[in-house]
Enzyme design. Structure first.
Site, PDB file in Angstrom:
ATOM      1  N   CYS A 164      -1.132   0.707   7.391  1.00  0.00           N
ATOM      2  CA  CYS A 164      -2.555   0.364   7.572  1.00  0.00           C
ATOM      3  C   CYS A 164      -2.945  -0.861   6.734  1.00  0.00           C
ATOM      4  O   CYS A 164      -2.979  -1.977   7.242  1.00  0.00           O
ATOM      5  CB  CYS A 164      -3.473   1.539   7.214  1.00  0.00           C
ATOM      6  N   ARG A 165      -3.222  -0.649   5.452  1.00  0.00           N
ATOM      7  CA  ARG A 165      -3.803  -1.708   4.632  1.00  0.00           C
ATOM      8  C   ARG A 165      -2.867  -2.867   4.349  1.00  0.00           C
ATOM      9  O   ARG A 165      -3.260  -4.029   4.500  1.00  0.00           O
ATOM     10  CB  ARG A 165      -4.325  -1.132   3.313  1.00  0.00           C
ATOM     11  N   SER A 166      -1.633  -2.606   3.930  1.00  0.00           N
ATOM     12  CA  SER A 166      -0.760  -3.736   3.600  1.00  0.00           C
ATOM     13  C   SER A 166      -0.360  -4.560   4.817  1.00  0.00           C
ATOM     14  O   SER A 166      -0.345  -5.796   4.730  1.00  0.00           O
ATOM     15  CB  SER A 166       0.452  -3.305   2.775  1.00  0.00           C
ATOM     16  N   ASP A 186      -8.777   3.609   1.551  1.00  0.00           N
ATOM     17  CA  ASP A 186      -7.688   3.845   2.488  1.00  0.00           C
ATOM     18  C   ASP A 186      -8.229   4.391   3.811  1.00  0.00           C
ATOM     19  O   ASP A 186      -8.682   5.536   3.872  1.00  0.00           O
ATOM     20  CB  ASP A 186      -6.689   4.825   1.886  1.00  0.00           C
ATOM     21  N   ASN A 202       2.472   1.442   4.206  1.00  0.00           N
ATOM     22  CA  ASN A 202       2.794   0.204   4.923  1.00  0.00           C
ATOM     23  C   ASN A 202       2.550   0.330   6.424  1.00  0.00           C
ATOM     24  O   ASN A 202       3.267  -0.239   7.242  1.00  0.00           O
ATOM     25  CB  ASN A 202       4.232  -0.245   4.633  1.00  0.00           C
ATOM     26  N   CYS A 212       0.866  -1.180   0.000  1.00  0.00           N
ATOM     27  CA  CYS A 212       0.000   0.000   0.000  1.00  0.00           C
ATOM     28  C   CYS A 212       0.902   1.230   0.000  1.00  0.00           C
ATOM     29  O   CYS A 212       2.114   1.114  -0.162  1.00  0.00           O
ATOM     30  CB  CYS A 212      -0.978  -0.009   1.175  1.00  0.00           C
TER      31      CYS A 212
END
Length: 153
Positions: A13-15, A123, A11, A8
């Site tokens: 939150c999402r990934s 996001d 690096n 993401c």
């Protein structure tokens, strides 16, 4: 062994959510030794920072820890090291291709494609909606694991 890198923007939150959700799914399926799973960012702005507190809390709600994870940036070498590089949104995919020098082996993909939805994971850094991010990332990881199990030798 199948090597998967979730990517993401930062690096934090999402990934990392993708990394640790996928690790949990693989562990629950008894397949830990068959996978190497990590995450990275397309930007360098969060390098060295831990997983964002709200993302840590969301993972913890499901009994998933992420202690010790710090943000790192994607490198061109990652393209050769990983079998799949999974982005969270279209901007991630563009930046991943730029950093990796293209995608000659077709390794770069969008997470929600594995859930049958060609759309971005919103996001939560901007939306604040970590529940929606969890649902999307969990669905994508489950679809990815399903596909990998069907194509395993």
């Amino acid at each position: 062994m199948t090597r998967i890198l979730f990517v993401c923007h930062g690096n934090i939150c999402r990934s990392p959510m993708g990394e640790f959700i996928m690790k949990n799914l693989v562990k629950s399926a008894g397949l830990e030794t068959e996978f190497d799973i990590a995450s990275a960012a397309t930007s360098s702005e969060e390098t060295g920072n831990p997983v964002y507190p709200a993302a840590r809390r969301k993972l913890a709600e499901y009994g998933i820890g992420c202690a010790g994870k710090t943000a790192r940036q994607l490198t061109a070498e990652d393209y050769n090291r990983y079998d799949l590089l999974i982005g969270m949104d279209q901007a991630n995919l563009r930046n991943m291709r730029r950093i990796c020098g293209g995608d000659p082996d077709g390794k770069i993909g969008l997470l929600l494609d594995y859930a049958g939805r060609s759309e971005d994971v919103a996001d939560p850094w901007y939306t604040g909606d970590f529940d929606a991010a969890w649902r999307d990332i969990d669905a994508g990881c489950r679809g990815l694991l399903d596909r990998l199990r069907k194509t395993a030798p």
